[in-house]
Scaffold this active site. Sequence first.
Site, PDB file in Angstrom:
ATOM      1  N   GLY A  47       0.076   6.778  -0.661  1.00 35.88           N
ATOM      2  CA  GLY A  47       0.589   8.016  -1.050  1.00 35.88           C
ATOM      3  C   GLY A  47      -0.261   9.092  -0.453  1.00 35.88           C
ATOM      4  O   GLY A  47      -0.612   9.377   0.596  1.00 35.88           O
ATOM      5  N   GLU A  48      -0.711  10.108  -1.590  1.00 38.45           N
ATOM      6  CA  GLU A  48      -1.534  11.213  -1.205  1.00 38.45           C
ATOM      7  C   GLU A  48      -2.522  11.221  -2.008  1.00 38.45           C
ATOM      8  O   GLU A  48      -2.648  11.312  -3.326  1.00 38.45           O
ATOM      9  CB  GLU A  48      -0.753  12.740  -1.319  1.00 38.45           C
ATOM     10  CG  GLU A  48      -1.313  13.511  -0.442  1.00 38.45           C
ATOM     11  CD  GLU A  48      -1.774  13.276   0.931  1.00 38.45           C
ATOM     12  OE1 GLU A  48      -0.783  12.607   1.693  1.00 38.45           O
ATOM     13  OE2 GLU A  48      -2.618  13.407   1.506  1.00 38.45           O
ATOM     14  N   SER A  49      -3.795  10.537  -1.278  1.00 40.17           N
ATOM     15  CA  SER A  49      -4.977  10.366  -2.431  1.00 40.17           C
ATOM     16  C   SER A  49      -5.515  11.616  -3.203  1.00 40.17           C
ATOM     17  O   SER A  49      -6.051  11.386  -4.413  1.00 40.17           O
ATOM     18  CB  SER A  49      -6.413   9.771  -1.475  1.00 40.17           C
ATOM     19  OG  SER A  49      -6.723  10.774  -0.483  1.00 40.17           O
ATOM     20  N   CYS A  78      -3.640   1.969   1.714  1.00 38.68           N
ATOM     21  CA  CYS A  78      -3.429   3.099   2.138  1.00 38.68           C
ATOM     22  C   CYS A  78      -4.162   4.320   1.408  1.00 38.68           C
ATOM     23  O   CYS A  78      -5.503   4.237   1.177  1.00 38.68           O
ATOM     24  CB  CYS A  78      -2.166   3.603   2.750  1.00 38.68           C
ATOM     25  SG  CYS A  78      -2.298   4.804   3.999  1.00 38.68           S
ATOM     26  N   ILE A 131       0.740   4.756   8.222  1.00 39.28           N
ATOM     27  CA  ILE A 131       1.211   6.165   7.971  1.00 39.28           C
ATOM     28  C   ILE A 131      -0.064   6.969   7.543  1.00 39.28           C
ATOM     29  O   ILE A 131      -0.479   6.953   6.633  1.00 39.28           O
ATOM     30  CB  ILE A 131       2.264   6.096   6.729  1.00 39.28           C
ATOM     31  CG1 ILE A 131       3.466   5.024   7.242  1.00 39.28           C
ATOM     32  CG2 ILE A 131       2.806   7.813   6.674  1.00 39.28           C
ATOM     33  CD1 ILE A 131       4.265   5.021   5.847  1.00 39.28           C
ATOM     34  N   ARG A 132      -0.368   8.032   8.187  1.00 38.03           N
ATOM     35  CA  ARG A 132      -1.527   8.845   7.995  1.00 38.03           C
ATOM     36  C   ARG A 132      -2.572   8.104   7.464  1.00 38.03           C
ATOM     37  O   ARG A 132      -3.276   8.585   6.536  1.00 38.03           O
ATOM     38  CB  ARG A 132      -1.287   9.935   7.241  1.00 38.03           C
ATOM     39  CG  ARG A 132      -0.276  11.153   8.004  1.00 38.03           C
ATOM     40  CD  ARG A 132       0.234  12.048   6.993  1.00 38.03           C
ATOM     41  NE  ARG A 132       0.748  11.600   6.330  1.00 38.03           N
ATOM     42  CZ  ARG A 132       0.649  11.775   4.722  1.00 38.03           C
ATOM     43  NH1 ARG A 132      -0.276  12.468   4.699  1.00 38.03           N
ATOM     44  NH2 ARG A 132       1.457  11.213   3.786  1.00 38.03           N
ATOM     45  N   HIS A 167       0.682  -0.161   5.081  1.00 37.90           N
ATOM     46  CA  HIS A 167       1.332  -0.328   3.966  1.00 37.90           C
ATOM     47  C   HIS A 167       2.225  -1.743   3.992  1.00 37.90           C
ATOM     48  O   HIS A 167       3.307  -1.984   4.695  1.00 37.90           O
ATOM     49  CB  HIS A 167       2.574   0.569   4.163  1.00 37.90           C
ATOM     50  CG  HIS A 167       2.165   2.023   3.590  1.00 37.90           C
ATOM     51  ND1 HIS A 167       2.563   2.654   2.558  1.00 37.90           N
ATOM     52  CD2 HIS A 167       1.477   3.152   4.450  1.00 37.90           C
ATOM     53  CE1 HIS A 167       1.862   3.714   2.238  1.00 37.90           C
ATOM     54  NE2 HIS A 167       1.239   4.136   3.483  1.00 37.90           N
ATOM     55  N   GLU A 169       3.806  -3.195   1.875  1.00 41.16           N
ATOM     56  CA  GLU A 169       5.258  -3.119   1.071  1.00 41.16           C
ATOM     57  C   GLU A 169       6.548  -2.647   2.066  1.00 41.16           C
ATOM     58  O   GLU A 169       7.510  -2.781   1.670  1.00 41.16           O
ATOM     59  CB  GLU A 169       5.207  -2.307  -0.240  1.00 41.16           C
ATOM     60  CG  GLU A 169       5.098  -0.701  -0.008  1.00 41.16           C
ATOM     61  CD  GLU A 169       3.732  -0.079   0.620  1.00 41.16           C
ATOM     62  OE1 GLU A 169       2.880  -0.687   1.018  1.00 41.16           O
ATOM     63  OE2 GLU A 169       3.950   1.032   0.632  1.00 41.16           O
TER      64      GLU A 169
HETATM   65  N1  GLN Z   1      -3.522  10.249   4.335  1.00 43.50           N
HETATM   66  C1  GLN Z   1      -3.238   9.842   3.189  1.00 43.50           C
HETATM   67  C2  GLN Z   1      -4.434   9.864   1.873  1.00 43.50           C
HETATM   68  O1  GLN Z   1      -5.531  10.504   2.470  1.00 43.50           O
HETATM   69  C3  GLN Z   1      -2.987   8.398   3.014  1.00 43.50           C
HETATM   70  C4  GLN Z   1      -1.426   8.224   3.538  1.00 43.50           C
HETATM   71  C5  GLN Z   1      -0.998   6.991   3.030  1.00 43.50           C
HETATM   72  O2  GLN Z   1      -1.091   6.529   1.648  1.00 43.50           O
HETATM   73  N2  GLN Z   1       0.273   6.593   3.500  1.00 43.50           N
HETATM   74  O3  GLN Z   1      -4.129  10.322   0.855  1.00 43.50           O
END
Ligand code: GLN
Length: 186
Positions: A47-49, A78, A131-132, A167, A169
């Site tokens: 997600g977004e840390s 991630c 993903i990112r 990921h 999942e």
């Molecule tokens: N770029 C996100 C972060 O640093 C991580 C991306 C993800 O979990 N897919 O939080």
Amino acid sequence: MRIIGILNLQGDVEKHASVFKKLNAEIILVKNSDDLSKCDGLVFPGGESSTMKMMIEFSNLTNALTDFVQKKPIFATCAGVVLLAKTILNDIPTKFAKLDISVKRNGWGRQVHSFISEIDFLGKSLEAVFIRAPKISEIGKLVTVLAKIENEPVLIEQDNILASTFHPELSEHSVIQKYWLEKYFG
Ligand code: GLN
């Protein structure tokens, strides 16, 4: 059967839950320390840390997580790897960071650079969705590298923690989840 918690503050919670349900695990979606106290292991979703960090503070979960990650089985994916990394090159680590690694958030590029690759894990070639994704730039002595791409670690293990910068999942196979369940709860 042990109870698997999935940190339910932000991110890819539902997908993780459905994979573990298919594997017949009992699931709790964890929003607070009460939920966490019922779990035998915990999944940190992607997600977004930075958002997750704030939500952890708001939810008063920092102390309970600090305790939990010391001893219970953890599966970090991630953004979850960022939350558990002792060194983040472009952010401040959490209080409960335990992984002896340095990571760079979005180290594999921005959203437009998300990609699917193949990794070798336990002699099998597996799809891995990035993903990112954070890039692991350094690992300490306690860390075992289980899979790499472009010679960079993407799946690692340290003590009670399995961590993937991709990921699992989001792929059809659930080889990584099965490995974690069998190793820690089998
Ligand atoms: N770029 C996100 C972060 O640093 C991580 C991306 C993800 O979990 N897919 O939080």
